[in-house]
Write an enzyme that holds these catalytic residues in place. Structure first.
Site, short mmCIF file in Angstrom:
data_model
loop_
_atom_site.label_atom_id
_atom_site.label_comp_id
_atom_site.label_asym_id
_atom_site.label_seq_id
_atom_site.Cartn_x
_atom_site.Cartn_y
_atom_site.Cartn_z
N LYS A 114 10.46 -17.26 -71.16
CA LYS A 114 9.64 -18.19 -70.38
C LYS A 114 10.51 -19.22 -69.65
O LYS A 114 10.22 -19.57 -68.50
CB LYS A 114 8.64 -18.90 -71.31
CG LYS A 114 7.51 -17.96 -71.76
CD LYS A 114 6.55 -18.59 -72.74
CE LYS A 114 7.14 -18.73 -74.11
NZ LYS A 114 6.16 -18.86 -75.19
N ARG A 173 2.44 -11.14 -83.24
CA ARG A 173 3.32 -11.75 -84.25
C ARG A 173 2.53 -12.71 -85.13
O ARG A 173 2.74 -12.79 -86.34
CB ARG A 173 4.46 -12.51 -83.57
CG ARG A 173 5.57 -11.60 -83.03
CD ARG A 173 6.50 -12.37 -82.11
NE ARG A 173 7.13 -13.49 -82.80
CZ ARG A 173 7.57 -14.59 -82.18
NH1 ARG A 173 7.42 -14.73 -80.86
NH2 ARG A 173 8.14 -15.56 -82.86
N ASP A 193 5.41 -11.40 -73.37
CA ASP A 193 5.54 -12.34 -74.49
C ASP A 193 4.17 -12.77 -75.01
O ASP A 193 3.98 -12.91 -76.21
CB ASP A 193 6.35 -13.57 -74.06
CG ASP A 193 6.41 -14.61 -75.16
OD1 ASP A 193 6.95 -14.29 -76.24
OD2 ASP A 193 5.87 -15.71 -74.98
N HIS A 236 13.75 -28.05 -73.95
CA HIS A 236 12.72 -27.40 -74.76
C HIS A 236 12.90 -27.84 -76.21
O HIS A 236 14.02 -27.95 -76.70
CB HIS A 236 12.85 -25.87 -74.69
CG HIS A 236 11.86 -25.16 -75.56
ND1 HIS A 236 10.54 -24.96 -75.19
CD2 HIS A 236 11.98 -24.65 -76.81
CE1 HIS A 236 9.91 -24.35 -76.15
NE2 HIS A 236 10.74 -24.14 -77.16
N SER A 287 11.09 -15.04 -77.03
CA SER A 287 9.86 -15.69 -76.56
C SER A 287 10.17 -16.96 -75.78
O SER A 287 9.69 -17.17 -74.67
CB SER A 287 8.96 -16.00 -77.76
OG SER A 287 7.81 -16.70 -77.36
#
Length: 431
Positions: free
Chosen positions: A185, A166, A159, A80, A181
């Site tokens: 996921k 947010r 989320d 990621h 967050s």
């Protein structure tokens, strides 16, 4: 809910039951947005303990579907990135790691603002489907060791709702909320191991090394806390990564890299991250050995074959690997930006170069904006490179002839000085 807001506003640690109540209420809609927003602001100012962060992450993860990838043999490894300008790393990296025989089930996102999304880049390939069923996703990873798709089903719905609030309450850059967050996921996506590329600098979410380090540590703590192999690298985003910014241009650059002709910084980052993924996937004993394996599959064509198989099996035109310019959308105009003075490039402000590409149509200012896949910017010089008067700093790929506004923005954010040295690419690793 008022008691929970009061507890966090006063700097207290929330209990597991309080966090569960909050997440359940967000998903059901029983907690109104104004109370959710109040708690988010309290978290923004008071922070969260490691225990609170882990609990929030797991409760958000459990609020929706959880992918079961156990039928895929081997250690499933994912990567990621916190995102940046020209950051197409996931696309060639996934192909490189899959070529080592490691399953890479990658669930990616879209871009908003100056950061480009992996899915948007892949959709520049005619026919490529980012939305496939969970079963097709699993079968493709079994067959090709690789699939890159958008979120399937109902992953981490808590989320989605919290993120939307947010965004409009200026609580996006809260480390506990970012960490929750991302990791809710990733854990819901069912992978066994995860490498996180935390970008730092002008073009990144985290502008300072200290903030980037804090986020990296929070992410790794959460991952390890749930039994996942997890580590992070902190890498530079003060200038764009690679040379290409824009969807078609970045796919073309990814293909060049998989043919052994990619920009040096992009290849270095892919080989470094790939080395860690090779160790996590049990294909190498050391990161040095893993890096050598990554270099081999880049330069012997095996990684390119992995990418071609993925494109074909997700409905894309596989001829893109042989003739990217013929298959990918192409811009009508190519306009050079000449250097106004001689010297050494000392600054290329990444986020503003990203904004320039967005203004050409290559990115979204609003979530529902349509993209022009063909436009973008190709850098010819990076920080530390010498340049002569009149030499092209970059080329603007545009479908409008007049790009004076883009040129002005770029001139304001690229500096040429008497001397400069290239920034570090990789600052540190968090294991």
């Amino acid at each position: 809910m008022v008691d929970i807001i009061h507890a966090k506003r006063s700097g207290n640690e929330l209990t597991d039951e309080q966090i569960q109540y909050f997440v359940d209420g967000v998903v059901s809609g029983d907690i109104p947005d104004y109370q959710t927003s109040a708690l988010l602001m309290a978290i923004f100012f008071q922070g969260m303990t490691k225990k609170e962060q882990a609990t929030l992450t797991m409760k958000m993860m459990a609020s929706g579907d959880h992918l079961d990838l156990s039928s895929i043999p081997g250690i499933k490894v994912d990567k990621h990135s916190t995102g940046g300008v020209g950051d197409k790393t996931s696309i060639p990296l996934a192909a490189v790691v899959a070529a080592l025989g490691i399953p890479v089930p990658m669930i990616s996102g879209r871009g908003l603002g100056h950061t480009g999304g992996t899915l948007d880049k892949l959709e520049a390939i005619p026919g490529y489907k980012v939305e496939i069923s969970e079963q097709d996703f699993i079968e493709q990873v079994k067959k090709d060791k690789l699939a890159i798709i958008g979120a399937t089903g109902n992953i981490a719905p808590a989320d989605k709702k919290i993120y939307a609030l947010r965004d409009v309450t200026d609580t996006v850059d809260s480390i506990p909320l970012i960490a929750g967050s991302i990791m809710s996921k990733k854990i819901a996506s069912g992978t066994d191991a995860l490498v996180i590329d935390v970008k730092t600098g002008a073009g990144a979410f985290m502008k300072t090394l200290a903030d980037s380090r804090a986020l990296a540590k929070a992410l790794v703590d959460i991952g390890k806390g749930v039994g996942m192999q997890c580590m992070a690298l902190i890498t530079d985003m003060n200038q764009p990564l690679g040379d290409a910014i824009g969807n078609s241009l970045e796919i073309e650059e990814s293909i060049s890299l998989l043919k052994g002709n990619g920009p040096a910084d992009l290849e270095k980052l892919i080989v470094t991250i790939g080395g860690y993924m090779a160790v996590m996937g049990d294909k190498a004993k050391t990161t040095d050995e893993g890096q050598k394996l990554c270099e081999e599959v880049i330069h012997n064509g095996e990684a390119l074959a992995s990418f071609e198989a993925m494109v074909r099996d997700q409905g894309g035109n596989p001829e893109v690997v042989n003739d990217p310019k013929g298959i990918l959308p192409q811009a009508k105009y190519q306009i050079d930006l000449p250097a106004k003075k001689a010297g050494v490039v000392s600054k290329i402000v990444a986020d503003e170069v990203g904004v320039a590409s967005m203004l050409l149509g290559g990115g979204r200012q609003k979530a529902d904006d349509k993209l022009d896949y063909s436009v973008g910017i190709m850098l010819h010089k990076k920080i530390g490179d010498p340049v002569k008067v009149g030499e092209a700093l970059l080329t603007i790929y545009s479908n409008r002839e007049n790009v004076d506004d883009i040129k002005q923005l770029l001139y304001q954010n690229i500096a040429v000085s008497d001397s400069a040295k290239a920034p570090e690419l990789i600052y540190e690793t968090i294991e």
